[in-house]
Design a protein around this motif. Structure first.
Motif: not given
Length: 448
Positions: A71, A76, A79, A95, A100-102, A117, A153, A447-448
């Motif tokens: 990782r 965030p 970003t 990233v 990744a999602e917002t 993904s 990915d 993002c998360h």
């Protein structure tokens, strides 16, 4: 050691770890990829299609590759996405090389659209990925082979039959790391029959004092009667290299717009391989590059008309200044049975200094007489008569040159169907010619 050998050795030493972190649908093509690299290596400047891009030199530095999926922390609040006013998008992030999602990114997506993904989708729907992943991209291509060898990915965009996506889907690919890094990025777009979408892909680098390299493959399947606008905007840094290979197949009655825009970069090679698989399909391909200092931009396109009654309209424009180097090589191939083909290719370029270089090589390869095809190229400087005329009207020379460069790019910008993006790009090009730094980092997106 040749540059290719370090990647082969890396795979030989860590392929078990690589496979254990990735789904089988991605792992299954890695043996073919490494064999391709062993057989072909990286092409040298002696290779006809790589005369202006030395892949071995670009890939020779000791870039890190995140095989173990460690990782990497990204703040965030740092970003961002392109600040396009009035353009509401479904925003997703890549990233380095991880999806990744917002927050709220799926709220405005209609039913029948999937943005996922690549790794996750390969686990939940392996049959779909096995059908399309690697189906267009030729593994003998060095960019495709290297990407396929290390890809873990990416992004899958699937638009269902008859579904219209409004507003646009936006993918922001970000480099952020404290040490040199190579990212194998993959994008798969499948437009099913009679679907419609607009996709905006933005490449950005947040760490300007670190060396990065993006090795990207995009595969686009445009089903019968589908409509797709695919915009690709690069705003990176002088220490970012990008090798991008896009592969497109169009079925009958489909319409595709490909628009490639390079505003800030280090060394970039963009490849486009497109083919028509059904009658009455239409392709419009636009591109621009603004190169100064010691930046380099190399564009290669091959458009294959394998079936009758399809049309292509291709236009690429460059402005090259300082010690920059630009290159364009385009081939339109018309097969023996592809009658009623209409294909037009144009490359227009402005060179602003004695030390800047522009290389242009448009080509037609036609095997029947029942076609309408043409190509052309022009390399020149700003029209001194226009400069003189503007200066006699009270406009100083610097501003006059700025305005003429802006006008030169207008037909590429005007080809963008998204009005807010078109307006924003006009401003970004204006700032670029004015010598300002990147203007595309003003939006903060969680993002998360």
């Amino acid at each position: 050691m040749a540059a290719v050998d370090q990647y082969i050795t890396l795979w030989e030493q860590h392929h078990d770890l690589l496979d254990s972190r990735s789904p089988e649908a991605l792992n299954r093509l890695r043996p073919d990829a490494v064999e391709s690299l062993r057989k072909h290596g990286f092409p040298t400047l002696k290779a006809e299609d790589y005369r202006h891009t030395d892949l071995g030199k670009i890939l020779s530095p000791d870039f890190g590759i995140n095989i173990g999926r460690v990782r990497i922390d990204v703040n965030p609040s740092d970003t961002f996405r392109c600040d396009v006013p009035r353009l509401s998008t479904s925003l997703f992030l890549v990233v380095n090389d991880a999806f990744a999602e917002t927050s709220g990114c799926r709220d405005i997506l209609p039913d029948g659209v999937e943005v996922m993904s690549l790794a996750s989708y390969a686990r939940s729907n392996p049959a779909f990925i096995e059908k399309y992943y690697g189906s267009l991209a030729d593994i003998s291509n060095p960019v495709v082979a290297l990407n396929t060898l290390f890809c873990q990915d990416g992004v899958v965009i699937r638009v269902g039959k008859g579904v219209r996506v409004e507003p646009a889907i936006q993918i922001v690919s970000i480099f952020r790391n404290d040490a040199p890094l190579l990212a194998a990025r993959r994008i798969l777009v499948v437009m099913e029959e009679d679907s419609e979408a607009k996709v905006l892909v933005c490449d950005h680098t947040q760490t300007s004092d670190v060396d990065f390299c993006s090795v990207q493959v995009v595969e686009i399947v445009a089903g019968k009667g589908s409509r797709l606008d695919f915009y690709d905007l690069e705003e990176s840094t002088a220490r970012t290299s990008r090798l991008s290979s896009l592969w497109l197949s169009q079925d009958a009655d489909s319409e595709v717009l490909l628009d490639s825009m390079t505003l800030y970069n280090g060394v970039t090679r963009n490849e486009f391989f497109t083919r028509f698989a059904g009658r009455h399909a239409r392709l419009r391909m636009l591109g621009m590059g603004i190169e100064d200092e010691s930046r380099r931009l190399d564009t290669y396109s091959r458009i294959s008309h394998d079936v009758p009654e399809c049309s292509t309209d291709e236009l690429f424009k460059y402005v090259v200044d300082g010690d920059a180097v630009g290159a364009f090589a385009g081939l339109i191939y018309v097969a023996e049975g592809a009658v009623k083909t209409e294909a037009y290719q144009s490359n227009r370029n402005l060179v602003g200094s004695d030390s800047a270089r522009m290389h242009s090589k448009p080509q037609l390869e036609i095997y029947n007489d029942d076609v309408k095809c043409s190509h052309g190229t022009a390399i020149g400087q700003l029209d001194e008569r226009q400069l003189f005329y503007m200066m006699t009207r009270g406009i100083d020379e610097r501003q006059a040159r700025f305005m003429l460069k802006q006008a030169f790019m207008s037909d590429v910008i005007d080809g963008i169907s998204l009005q807010p993006l078109r307006d924003r790009l006009k401003l970004m090009v204006e700032r670029r010619f004015a010598g300002e730094q990147t203007a595309c980092s003003s939006c903060h997106v969680p993002c998360h």
